[in-house]
Each structure stands twice: as structure tokens, then as C-alpha cells.
Design an enzyme around this catalytic site. Structure first.
Site, short mmCIF file in Angstrom:
data_model
loop_
_atom_site.label_atom_id
_atom_site.label_comp_id
_atom_site.label_asym_id
_atom_site.label_seq_id
_atom_site.Cartn_x
_atom_site.Cartn_y
_atom_site.Cartn_z
N ASN A 11 -9.14 3.29 -10.83
CA ASN A 11 -8.59 3.54 -9.50
C ASN A 11 -9.60 4.41 -8.75
O ASN A 11 -9.71 5.60 -9.01
CB ASN A 11 -7.23 4.25 -9.62
CG ASN A 11 -6.66 4.64 -8.27
OD1 ASN A 11 -7.21 4.27 -7.22
ND2 ASN A 11 -5.55 5.37 -8.27
N TRP A 12 -10.31 3.78 -7.84
CA TRP A 12 -11.37 4.51 -7.12
C TRP A 12 -10.84 5.40 -6.00
O TRP A 12 -11.59 6.15 -5.39
CB TRP A 12 -12.39 3.51 -6.54
CG TRP A 12 -13.42 3.07 -7.53
CD1 TRP A 12 -13.43 3.34 -8.87
CD2 TRP A 12 -14.60 2.30 -7.26
NE1 TRP A 12 -14.53 2.77 -9.46
CE2 TRP A 12 -15.27 2.12 -8.49
CE3 TRP A 12 -15.14 1.72 -6.12
CZ2 TRP A 12 -16.46 1.41 -8.60
CZ3 TRP A 12 -16.33 1.01 -6.23
CH2 TRP A 12 -16.97 0.85 -7.46
N LYS A 13 -9.54 5.25 -5.72
CA LYS A 13 -8.92 6.03 -4.63
C LYS A 13 -9.75 5.87 -3.34
O LYS A 13 -10.35 4.81 -3.13
CB LYS A 13 -8.76 7.49 -5.06
CG LYS A 13 -8.03 7.60 -6.40
CD LYS A 13 -7.51 8.94 -6.74
CE LYS A 13 -6.77 8.87 -8.07
NZ LYS A 13 -6.13 10.10 -8.48
N GLU A 102 0.31 9.79 -5.31
CA GLU A 102 -0.34 10.24 -4.08
C GLU A 102 0.30 9.57 -2.86
O GLU A 102 0.27 10.13 -1.76
CB GLU A 102 -1.85 9.97 -4.16
CG GLU A 102 -2.54 10.99 -5.05
CD GLU A 102 -3.82 10.52 -5.71
OE1 GLU A 102 -4.35 9.45 -5.34
OE2 GLU A 102 -4.29 11.23 -6.64
N GLU A 169 1.99 8.23 -15.17
CA GLU A 169 1.03 9.22 -14.70
C GLU A 169 1.76 10.51 -14.33
O GLU A 169 2.31 10.61 -13.21
CB GLU A 169 0.30 8.70 -13.45
CG GLU A 169 -0.54 7.49 -13.67
CD GLU A 169 -1.67 7.38 -12.64
OE1 GLU A 169 -2.83 7.32 -13.05
OE2 GLU A 169 -1.39 7.38 -11.43
N GLY A 226 -8.89 7.59 -12.86
CA GLY A 226 -9.29 7.94 -11.50
C GLY A 226 -10.74 8.41 -11.47
O GLY A 226 -11.68 7.61 -11.55
N GLY A 227 -10.93 9.72 -11.38
CA GLY A 227 -12.25 10.33 -11.24
C GLY A 227 -13.32 9.74 -12.14
O GLY A 227 -14.41 9.36 -11.66
#
Ligand code: 13P
Length: 244
Positions: A11-13, A102, A169, A226-227
Site C-alpha cells: 500500500n503506497w498510500k 486512514e 490492521e 505500507g512504509g
């Protein structure tokens, strides 16, 4: 989804431009040479702006592309700034992340998420359905109640669930470097599996350092990252370390 794959979902957001796609070939090359590649599913969920160019780049790859959200309306409409599942499918998305905390934080309710899930499934996208408790809820020991509610209302009146994958999550774990205690995580994943009869992946601060601990929890069907997914080296490391 109830098939027996190990999922690694990036998930690159809201990160990445066209130049971020240059590193994809590293992951693709790794996957092609990886002995376990038949049993893993690798999915990249970039920002909407990159779905088309990423899909084109991955045309001969087993890596699939997904979106990070979609509008609940399955037809075109006067909704400034949004895209729906039909538009995402049109540019190459096969999956969509829905219910991410988010977005819940920005006002997405279980009811709205339910409409999004229905519209995505109807369009033919597979859904990565996110659930998780906040730190406050964890401290109040109401995690299972919260998860039950998110599942009950988020997946309400959906009979065919085979194209849904659950991502657990915990909100307090996202971007903090904190992960749940192994025993606790095992129990929660088990709880979700019993309730939904679906595959369940874990997300929240997954990185090459804690993957050893996480992979030893043997009821997890993969990871939503994510990160660490923005760095191909870290992402590949996570996959490699899951298997040794
Ligand atoms: P981090 O891996 O950066 O904690 O993000 C997790 C996440 O929100 C994936 O959807």
C-alpha cells in the site's frame, strides 16, 4: 478469498510519482526467480494516478495492481474528485483496498464502506477489507466487539464473499513501529477467521526486522505493507524472510 496463497500487498498510500515505477522490475525479477512464486500473490496498490502506467509496466508479470479506495457509486456521476470501481478496473486494477483506518478516520462509516464493497464486487474487483481497533479500544479490551461490528456492518448483505480478503490492521500499529504480541495476534486472527471463514492478512509496521516474529504466527495468510513497500529492497527482504 479462501484460496491458499500467501499475500504480500504493497500500500503506497499518497506516495510516488512516475519515477517510482522504475524500481518495479527489481521486484518482478525477484518474483520470477523465487522458488515459492507459485504460492504467493504479490499486489501493488499505488495512488490512482499510477494505476495505468503500473499495469502497463507489469503486463508480463505475475504482480497484480490494486487501488487504495473507490467511490460507492458504480456508475459514472457528478462526484468531483472521485473515481469508481468501474474506472479503476478500466485502467488495470484487479483489487481495491476498502475500509482503511486512514479513510475511516476521515469519516468513512461502516455503512459507506459496505456500499463500496458491494459496488467493487459487482464491478469485478477483489476487495481487501481492512478492519482494526484504535489504541483506546484496545485498552478498553473491546477489540473483538469493534472487529465484529466492522465485519457485521461492513460486509452486510453480501452473500458471495469469495472475492474478499480481510486485512487486520490495528490502528495503533500503523506507522508506529509497534506490532501486537504474537499470542494476541494469533488469537485475534483466529477470531476473525472463525467469524468470516475468509483468509486474513496482517498490516501495521511490517518490516524486514519484525517479519521473523510475524511469520511464526502460523495462521496469517500474508501481509499488507505500507512504509516498507516503497523500498523494493525492504519489500523483497520481507518476502524472502517469510520463507527462511
Ligand atoms: P505501515 O506498514 O507503514 O505501518 O502501514 C500499514 C498500512 O496502513 C497498510 O495499509
Amino acid at each position: 478469498m479462501t484460496n491458499k496463497y500467501m499475500y504480500f500487498i504493497a500500500n503506497w498510500k499518497m506516495f510516488g510519482g512516475l519515477n517510482s515505477l522504475n524500481s518495479l522490475h527489481k521486484v518482478d525479477r525477484f518474483l520470477k526467480n523465487f522458488k515459492k512464486n507459485k504460492s504467493i500473490k504479490l499486489i501493488f496498490c499505488p495512488p490512482s494516478t499510477l494505476i495505468r502506467p503500473m499495469s502497463k509496466k507489469l503486463i508480463n508479470s505475475r504482480i497484480e495492481v490494486g487501488s487504495q479506495n473507490c467511490h460507492e457509486n458504480e456508475d459514472y456521476g457528478a462526484f468531483t474528485g472521485f473515481v469508481n470501481s468501474k474506472m479503476l478496473k478500466d485502467v488495470g486494477a484487479k483489487y481495491v483496498i476498502l475500509g482503511h483506518s486512514e479513510n475511516r478516520k476521515c469519516g468513512e462509516t461502516n455503512k459507506l464502506i459496505n456500499l463500496k464493497v458491494k459496488s467493487a464486487l459487482k464491478t469485478g474487483l477483489k476487495v481487501i477489507f481492512c478492519i482494526g481497533e484504535t489504541l483506546k479500544e484496545k485498552k478498553r479490551k473491546i477489540t473483538n466487539q469493534i472487529l465484529s461490528k466492522q465485519i457485521k456492518f461492513g460486509l452486510q448483505k453480501i452473500n458471495k464473499k469469495k472475492n474478499i480478503l480481510i486485512a487486520y490492521e490495528p490502528v495503533w500499529s500503523i506507522g508506529t513501529g509497534l506490532i501486537p504480541k504474537s499470542k494476541e495476534l494469533f488469537t485475534t486472527i483466529n477470531f476473525i477467521k472463525k467469524k468470516t471463514k475468509l483468509n486474513v492478512i496482517y498490516g501495521g509496521s511490517v518490516n524486514p526486522k519484525n517479519i521473523h516474529e510475524l511469520k511464526s504466527i502460523n495462521n496469517i495468510d500474508g501481509f499488507l505493507i505500507g512504509g516498507a513497500s516503497q523500498d523494493p529492497k525492504k519489500f523483497i527482504d520481507i518476502i524472502k524472510k517469510t520463507y527462511n
